[in-house]
Every structure is written in structure tokens, then in C-alpha cells.
Design an enzyme around this catalytic site. Structure first.
Site, PDB file in Angstrom:
ATOM      1  N   SER A 139      -7.277   3.491  -9.061  1.00 19.44           N
ATOM      2  CA  SER A 139      -6.326   4.441  -8.500  1.00 19.44           C
ATOM      3  C   SER A 139      -5.310   4.365  -9.239  1.00 19.44           C
ATOM      4  O   SER A 139      -4.619   3.423  -9.996  1.00 19.44           O
ATOM      5  CB  SER A 139      -6.007   4.202  -7.193  1.00 19.44           C
ATOM      6  OG  SER A 139      -4.998   4.776  -6.499  1.00 19.44           O
ATOM      7  N   TYR A 153      -3.106  -1.680  -0.831  1.00 14.14           N
ATOM      8  CA  TYR A 153      -4.222  -0.996  -1.481  1.00 14.14           C
ATOM      9  C   TYR A 153      -3.825  -0.976  -3.052  1.00 14.14           C
ATOM     10  O   TYR A 153      -4.851  -1.039  -3.575  1.00 14.14           O
ATOM     11  CB  TYR A 153      -4.081   0.394  -0.963  1.00 14.14           C
ATOM     12  CG  TYR A 153      -4.935   1.552  -1.358  1.00 14.14           C
ATOM     13  CD1 TYR A 153      -6.489   1.592  -1.047  1.00 14.14           C
ATOM     14  CD2 TYR A 153      -4.752   2.193  -2.687  1.00 14.14           C
ATOM     15  CE1 TYR A 153      -7.330   2.546  -1.757  1.00 14.14           C
ATOM     16  CE2 TYR A 153      -5.450   3.148  -3.186  1.00 14.14           C
ATOM     17  CZ  TYR A 153      -6.855   3.169  -2.738  1.00 14.14           C
ATOM     18  OH  TYR A 153      -7.672   4.086  -3.298  1.00 14.14           O
TER      19      TYR A 153
END
Length: 249
Positions: A139, A153
Site C-alpha cells: 500500500s 495497517y
């Protein structure tokens, strides 16, 4: 035709990539927890592309022995696997110290430990074949430490990227033909970010997944997707001081 295994293929980026790969003529090995959604996707793709092999299997990536069993079952079914995409993940993180350790633990275990299991299972197959292309879906949040709900995350995605880089270094030293690609998607409209308010530069799932598949087929080591604007944004994010970063995000 080449074969591709995708985890977390019942929704979101996994489902979108499956559609894009099917349109390109790939044989598909799709796995996820929600088998009814996988079966619906399989039937749809088989209707649109009758000549394709589309195989589906149930997989909970947090069941680590099952990861090895399912990957090997797909390999036996297809004879070999050309590409494996470590895609399954969740985004349940919460700010540290707010009484939400369980959500952060689940995020860490699914996005990092389970990803490690998938990479291990993939590399067992690729080392035996002496070929293959491993793709990890990280990401853009992995570029720097992120605040609040995405702290954990982002940390897991940074860890995943580091695993992939270390593996690339090893394979390069060994002059192995096995390829490893790390994808850094920006905001792509899927279920996982449905609750995010005003995400910057968000694109629809079809646009985002098409960019991801193009990046995968390039076999480059690292790809920010979509390339514009995330490649220049990533460059800036890497160099700005934390004091500025805190005002930007």
C-alpha cells in the site's frame, strides 16, 4: 496459457484483478473465505470466457496449514503456477492505546503473518519449479508511518514490502529466474476503504485493478498504482520531515 493464483479473490482488488486477468486469457486459481462469492465469480467468468479454466477453493489465510494445502492443490491441478498474488488483507486498525488491541492484532496477523505464510507456500512451489512470479500487494501507506486508524495497517504493509525486498535481494544473489513484485496501490474504491472520508485521488475499482494488472505484467520490482499521481506522491512522502508529514495527513 499462463496461470495466476489470487488470494482474497472474492471481493475488492482480488475480484477486480481476476476479471482483468480473465480478459487477458489467464487460467485462474481463485481462493478466499467466501466460497459462494467465488463460485458466482467463477460462473460469470466462465460464461464470458468459456475456454478459460477457473478453479476456486476455500481459504482462510489465517489458517496457515490450509494456505500450504490450497496452494499445493492448485499447483497439482494446473501442473504448475506461473504467478501467485498475495492479496488477501483487512483494514480494521484503530489508534494505538485506545482499547482496540484486538482489531490491531487481527490486522497485523492477517496482513503480515498470513502474508508470510502465503509467501512461504508460493516460494516452495516456485523453488521446485525454478521459475514463477510472486506479487505482494502492499500500500502507499507503507511508505511512511501513518497516524490514527491506519498506524497498524501501514506498519503491516511496510513489513510486507520489506519481506518482498529481502526475497528479491536473495533471489538476485542466487541469479534465480524467480521474480518478485511489490505493488503499492493508492486509494481504489473497494469495500475495505468504504468508510474512509474523502480519500485523495481515489479511482474506481476497474481503473485501479487494470493499472495493477498492467504493473504486474511489467514484472518490475516496485510499482505504485495508478502510476499517476502516486509515483510522484510517494517520492515526496519519502523525503518530507515528520513535522510536515503530520500536517499533510
Amino acid at each position: 496459457m499462463p496461470s495466476v493464483l489470487i488470494t482474497g479473490a472474492s471481493s475488492g482488488l482480488g475480484e477486480g484483478m481476476a476479471r482483468e486477468f480473465a480478459a487477458r486469457g489467464y487460467q485462474l486459481a481463485l481462493c478466499a473465505r467466501r466460497t459462494e462469492r467465488l463460485e458466482t465469480l467463477r460462473d460469470e467468468l466462465k460464461t464470458s470466457y468459456p475456454s478459460l479454466t477457473v478453479s476456486v477453493r476455500e481459504l482462510d489465510v489465517n489458517n496457515h496449514p490450509q494456505v500450504f494445502e490450497v496452494f499445493e492443490a492448485f499447483r497439482a491441478e494446473f501442473g504448475s503456477l506461473d504467478r501467485i498474488i498475495v492479496n488477501a488483507g483487512i483494514g480494521k486498525g484503530q489508534p494505538l492505546g485506545t482499547g482496540n488491541f484486538e482489531a490491531n492484532r487481527q490486522t497485523a496477523e492477517t496482513n503480515f503473518v498470513a502474508a508470510l505464510a502465503q509467501m512461504e507456500a508460493a516460494m516452495v512451489i516456485f523453488r521446485a519449479q525454478n521459475r514463477g512470479h510472486l506479487v505482494t500487494v502492499s500500500s502507499v501507506s507503507a511508505i511512511r508511518g501513518m497516524p490514527s486508524n491506519i498506524t497498524t495497517y501501514a506498519g503491516t504493509k511496510a513489513g510486507l514490502a520489506a519481506l518482498a525486498e529481502g526475497l528479491r535481494v536473495e533471489l538476485r544473489k542466487r541469479r534465480s529466474p524467480i521474480k518478485v513484485t511489490t505493488l503499492y496501490p493508492g486509494y481504489i474504491r473497494t469495500e475495505i476503504n468504504a468508510g474512509v472520508k474523502n480519500p485523495p485521488f481515489i479511482v474506481d475499482a476497474q481503473t485501479g485493478c487494470r493499472a495493477m494488472v498492467r504493473a504486474i505484467e511489467s514484472e518490475r520490482a516496485r510499482c505504485y498504482v495508478p502510476g499517476w499521481p502516486w509515483t510522484p506522491i510517494a517520492f515526496v512522502m519519502k523525503i518530507v520531515p515528520e513535522s510536515i508529514l503530520a500536517r499533510l495527513i
